[in-house]
Motif scaffolding. Structure first.
Motif, PDB file in Angstrom:
ATOM      1  N   GLU A  51       0.819  -1.208   0.000  1.00  0.00           N
ATOM      2  CA  GLU A  51       0.000   0.000   0.000  1.00  0.00           C
ATOM      3  C   GLU A  51       0.851   1.254   0.000  1.00  0.00           C
ATOM      4  O   GLU A  51       0.510   2.267  -0.630  1.00  0.00           O
ATOM      5  N   VAL A  52       1.981   1.217   0.703  1.00  0.00           N
ATOM      6  CA  VAL A  52       2.890   2.362   0.709  1.00  0.00           C
ATOM      7  C   VAL A  52       3.333   2.701  -0.713  1.00  0.00           C
ATOM      8  O   VAL A  52       3.372   3.875  -1.113  1.00  0.00           O
ATOM      9  N   LYS A  53       3.661   1.670  -1.494  1.00  0.00           N
ATOM     10  CA  LYS A  53       4.128   1.895  -2.868  1.00  0.00           C
ATOM     11  C   LYS A  53       3.066   2.603  -3.696  1.00  0.00           C
ATOM     12  O   LYS A  53       3.352   3.522  -4.461  1.00  0.00           O
ATOM     13  N   VAL A  54       1.812   2.162  -3.536  1.00  0.00           N
ATOM     14  CA  VAL A  54       0.717   2.757  -4.306  1.00  0.00           C
ATOM     15  C   VAL A  54       0.502   4.210  -3.897  1.00  0.00           C
ATOM     16  O   VAL A  54       0.434   5.113  -4.736  1.00  0.00           O
ATOM     17  N   ILE A  55       0.396   4.464  -2.601  1.00  0.00           N
ATOM     18  CA  ILE A  55       0.094   5.815  -2.121  1.00  0.00           C
ATOM     19  C   ILE A  55       1.242   6.768  -2.426  1.00  0.00           C
ATOM     20  O   ILE A  55       1.017   7.924  -2.809  1.00  0.00           O
ATOM     21  N   ALA A  56       2.494   6.305  -2.267  1.00  0.00           N
ATOM     22  CA  ALA A  56       3.643   7.170  -2.558  1.00  0.00           C
ATOM     23  C   ALA A  56       3.616   7.630  -4.005  1.00  0.00           C
ATOM     24  O   ALA A  56       3.863   8.799  -4.312  1.00  0.00           O
ATOM     25  N   ALA A  57       3.301   6.705  -4.928  1.00  0.00           N
ATOM     26  CA  ALA A  57       3.210   7.075  -6.350  1.00  0.00           C
ATOM     27  C   ALA A  57       2.068   8.059  -6.570  1.00  0.00           C
ATOM     28  O   ALA A  57       2.203   9.031  -7.317  1.00  0.00           O
ATOM     29  N   GLN A  58       0.924   7.826  -5.923  1.00  0.00           N
ATOM     30  CA  GLN A  58      -0.219   8.729  -6.070  1.00  0.00           C
ATOM     31  C   GLN A  58       0.107  10.123  -5.540  1.00  0.00           C
ATOM     32  O   GLN A  58      -0.290  11.131  -6.141  1.00  0.00           O
ATOM     33  N   PHE A  67       7.144  -6.842 -11.943  1.00  0.00           N
ATOM     34  CA  PHE A  67       5.723  -6.718 -11.605  1.00  0.00           C
ATOM     35  C   PHE A  67       5.360  -7.661 -10.463  1.00  0.00           C
ATOM     36  O   PHE A  67       4.669  -7.262  -9.511  1.00  0.00           O
ATOM     37  N   ALA A  68       5.827  -8.899 -10.529  1.00  0.00           N
ATOM     38  CA  ALA A  68       5.530  -9.870  -9.477  1.00  0.00           C
ATOM     39  C   ALA A  68       6.100  -9.407  -8.140  1.00  0.00           C
ATOM     40  O   ALA A  68       5.460  -9.540  -7.092  1.00  0.00           O
ATOM     41  N   ALA A  69       7.311  -8.843  -8.174  1.00  0.00           N
ATOM     42  CA  ALA A  69       7.920  -8.348  -6.934  1.00  0.00           C
ATOM     43  C   ALA A  69       7.114  -7.182  -6.366  1.00  0.00           C
ATOM     44  O   ALA A  69       6.939  -7.065  -5.145  1.00  0.00           O
ATOM     45  N   PHE A  70       6.594  -6.324  -7.252  1.00  0.00           N
ATOM     46  CA  PHE A  70       5.816  -5.165  -6.805  1.00  0.00           C
ATOM     47  C   PHE A  70       4.558  -5.591  -6.053  1.00  0.00           C
ATOM     48  O   PHE A  70       4.205  -5.006  -5.033  1.00  0.00           O
ATOM     49  N   ILE A  71       3.883  -6.604  -6.555  1.00  0.00           N
ATOM     50  CA  ILE A  71       2.639  -7.034  -5.899  1.00  0.00           C
ATOM     51  C   ILE A  71       2.895  -8.148  -4.876  1.00  0.00           C
ATOM     52  O   ILE A  71       1.956  -8.758  -4.371  1.00  0.00           O
ATOM     53  N   SER A  72       4.184  -8.388  -4.588  1.00  0.00           N
ATOM     54  CA  SER A  72       4.591  -9.412  -3.608  1.00  0.00           C
ATOM     55  C   SER A  72       4.050 -10.792  -3.963  1.00  0.00           C
ATOM     56  O   SER A  72       3.601 -11.558  -3.104  1.00  0.00           O
ATOM     57  N   LEU A  73       4.117 -11.128  -5.253  1.00  0.00           N
ATOM     58  CA  LEU A  73       3.692 -12.444  -5.725  1.00  0.00           C
ATOM     59  C   LEU A  73       4.914 -13.351  -5.809  1.00  0.00           C
ATOM     60  O   LEU A  73       5.852 -13.074  -6.559  1.00  0.00           O
ATOM     61  N   GLU A  74       4.924 -14.415  -5.025  1.00  0.00           N
ATOM     62  CA  GLU A  74       6.031 -15.356  -5.049  1.00  0.00           C
ATOM     63  C   GLU A  74       5.789 -16.399  -6.138  1.00  0.00           C
ATOM     64  O   GLU A  74       4.845 -17.186  -6.046  1.00  0.00           O
ATOM     65  N   LEU A  75       6.640 -16.376  -7.150  1.00  0.00           N
ATOM     66  CA  LEU A  75       6.494 -17.314  -8.263  1.00  0.00           C
ATOM     67  C   LEU A  75       7.196 -18.628  -7.936  1.00  0.00           C
ATOM     68  O   LEU A  75       8.340 -18.622  -7.469  1.00  0.00           O
ATOM     69  N   PRO A  76       6.541 -19.750  -8.182  1.00  0.00           N
ATOM     70  CA  PRO A  76       7.156 -21.058  -7.870  1.00  0.00           C
ATOM     71  C   PRO A  76       8.462 -21.284  -8.624  1.00  0.00           C
ATOM     72  O   PRO A  76       9.379 -21.907  -8.104  1.00  0.00           O
ATOM     73  N   VAL A  85      -5.817  -5.384 -13.963  1.00  0.00           N
ATOM     74  CA  VAL A  85      -5.686  -4.096 -14.656  1.00  0.00           C
ATOM     75  C   VAL A  85      -5.281  -3.006 -13.677  1.00  0.00           C
ATOM     76  O   VAL A  85      -4.382  -2.197 -13.955  1.00  0.00           O
ATOM     77  N   GLN A  86      -5.917  -2.974 -12.497  1.00  0.00           N
ATOM     78  CA  GLN A  86      -5.572  -1.976 -11.490  1.00  0.00           C
ATOM     79  C   GLN A  86      -4.159  -2.195 -10.951  1.00  0.00           C
ATOM     80  O   GLN A  86      -3.425  -1.233 -10.705  1.00  0.00           O
ATOM     81  N   GLN A  87      -3.788  -3.451 -10.782  1.00  0.00           N
ATOM     82  CA  GLN A  87      -2.438  -3.741 -10.294  1.00  0.00           C
ATOM     83  C   GLN A  87      -1.378  -3.236 -11.280  1.00  0.00           C
ATOM     84  O   GLN A  87      -0.361  -2.667 -10.876  1.00  0.00           O
ATOM     85  N   ILE A  88      -1.625  -3.439 -12.567  1.00  0.00           N
ATOM     86  CA  ILE A  88      -0.677  -2.983 -13.579  1.00  0.00           C
ATOM     87  C   ILE A  88      -0.604  -1.456 -13.589  1.00  0.00           C
ATOM     88  O   ILE A  88       0.485  -0.873 -13.704  1.00  0.00           O
ATOM     89  N   GLN A  89      -1.760  -0.793 -13.442  1.00  0.00           N
ATOM     90  CA  GLN A  89      -1.765   0.659 -13.397  1.00  0.00           C
ATOM     91  C   GLN A  89      -0.995   1.165 -12.173  1.00  0.00           C
ATOM     92  O   GLN A  89      -0.235   2.129 -12.252  1.00  0.00           O
ATOM     93  N   ALA A  90      -1.185   0.496 -11.027  1.00  0.00           N
ATOM     94  CA  ALA A  90      -0.449   0.881  -9.813  1.00  0.00           C
ATOM     95  C   ALA A  90       1.048   0.666 -10.004  1.00  0.00           C
ATOM     96  O   ALA A  90       1.869   1.475  -9.559  1.00  0.00           O
ATOM     97  N   PHE A  91       1.414  -0.433 -10.678  1.00  0.00           N
ATOM     98  CA  PHE A  91       2.826  -0.711 -10.953  1.00  0.00           C
ATOM     99  C   PHE A  91       3.425   0.376 -11.837  1.00  0.00           C
ATOM    100  O   PHE A  91       4.554   0.834 -11.607  1.00  0.00           O
ATOM    101  N   LYS A  92       2.674   0.813 -12.838  1.00  0.00           N
ATOM    102  CA  LYS A  92       3.165   1.873 -13.711  1.00  0.00           C
ATOM    103  C   LYS A  92       3.415   3.153 -12.923  1.00  0.00           C
ATOM    104  O   LYS A  92       4.447   3.817 -13.087  1.00  0.00           O
TER     105      LYS A  92
END
Length: 393
Positions: A74-81, A185-194, A107-114
């Motif tokens: 959430e910090v990442k999203v708000i800081a960018a905003q 992108f995966a690191a941004f949303i904290s998605l651990e890829l197998p 779609v929202q996750q990608i926009q937040a990543f951008k």
């Protein structure tokens, strides 16, 4: 806080150190069993205050390891905003955790990543380069991920990511760039890829550059004469003599050429992909042979508020094709690099002139560098040796 910190308090302190180092302007705090964000925020809609001030955002997240990971997202999203002045209190007043990344659609996750990508501290130094990098190296593969996810609703997000990677050509540059973009992108949303996406990179790298059939210096001169337009002939000559990237030709300080300075260096400006650096000509004789002191650039759109470095580079590539030149613009750059190796220019110096790291330089031109070093070692050994070959009677 008590003298003996709890494990979650220790983790919060570690996360806050990272946030502080990244200069995001927000911190995570624990209030009882819940986590909040604290920082300088715009006034709430019902506030009488006019300027931003220290406030808290209640996330409704538990003070657990999982909750802390979500709070860091959430910090990442708000800081960018906040940097882009798009922060809206209504998103957080309407319900705790409304803006959490884990509750967003793809779609929202990608926009937040951008948003996060464009305002990272290292990218704010050169926004034009960041925009070009996003549009050329990230956006195409994230759009492809979005399309694959929509077309395969039964896929989990990791499955959609792997399918996107496999849709690119194996052992190719596009496969490598795709893996880099989707890993970020995966690191941004904290998605651990197998499976780490680096395992999909394949064999792209040295072999491709080694196998490239680079033009000889004689062919480069002969081809220069065949470019019919004087301004595009200037572009060709500059790239051949200084090893520039396509777009860099249009973002250089050519004052030393105009002053007839003997060294004839040019300075690539900070608005380019890799920032400001100075370049010397190899061969120096080409400066006059190619009439480079008569700076004559084509009249194309170079206002980076209306175009991108990538589009400018594409104009150069299209002109080479239009004139039927027998090699690509980047072959001129590779030929320049190999030329400096044969001249004996130190790799650190050549890498600096090319605007990339020594590691990239060594990896890309490994074949020629190794050949040069072997030749130098053989010559040194022969010169030191007192041995003489036996004569044939």
């Amino acid at each position: 806080m008590s003298d003996t910190s709890s494990p979650i308090d220790t983790r919060i302190a570690q996360v806050n150190q990272r946030l502080k180092a990244a200069r995001l302007g927000l911190q995570i705090e624990r209030r009882g069993e819940k986590l909040n964000l604290r920082g300088t925020l715009p006034p709430r809609p019902d506030s009488l205050r006019m300027k931003p001030y220290q406030q808290r955002i209640s996330l409704g997240l538990p003070a657990t390891v999982t909750g802390l990971k979500q709070a860091e997202q959430e910090v990442k999203v708000i800081a960018a905003q906040l940097i882009q002045k798009t922060f809206d209190w209504r998103h957080y007043i309407s319900g705790p955790g409304w803006g959490r990344l884990d509750q967003m659609g793809l779609v929202q996750q990608i926009q937040a990543f951008k948003q996060h990508f464009m305002v990272e501290p290292q990218r704010l130094i050169n926004p034009a380069s960041a925009k070009t990098t996003w549009e050329s190296a990230y956006a195409p593969y994230l759009r492809k991920l979005e399309a694959i996810a929509q077309a395969n609703s039964s896929f989990s997000l990791p499955e959609a990511i792997y399918a996107t990677v496999r849709s690119t050509e194996a052992n190719s540059r596009s496969r490598q760039v795709c893996c880099t973009a989707l890993s970020a992108f995966a690191a941004f949303i904290s998605l651990e890829l197998p499976i780490d996406l680096k395992s999909f990179w394949g064999a792209y790298g040295n072999s491709r550059t080694q196998a490239r059939n680079l033009p000889s210096d004689e062919l480069i001169v002969e081809t220069w004469r065949k470019v019919p337009n004087p301004s595009w002939q200037f572009v060709y000559g500059i790239m051949a003599t200084y090893g520039l990237r396509n777009h860099e030709v249009f973002f250089c300080d050519y004052s030393a050429l105009l002053r007839n300075d003997r060294e004839a260096t040019i300075r690539v400006l900070a608005s380019t992909k890799t920032g400001e650096h100075e370049v010397w000509p190899f061969y120096p004789e080409w400066v006059d042979q190619f009439n480079l002191r008569e700076v004559n650039l084509p009249a194309i759109q170079t206002d980076l508020s209306s175009t991108t470095l990538q589009r400018i580079g594409q104009r150069v590539t299209s002109q080479f094709r239009r004139y039927g030149l027998p090699f690509s613009p980047y072959d001129l750059r590779h030929a320049w690099a190999v030329r400096t190796i044969h001249f004996g220019l130190p790799d650190t110096v050549a890498a600096r002139m090319m605007g990339h790291s020594v590691a990239v330089h060594t990896r890309t031109y490994h074949h020629w560098i190794t050949r040069r070093d072997q030749q130098q070692a053989v010559e040194a050994a022969l010169s030191r040796s007192q041995l003489k070959a036996p004569e044939i009677e």
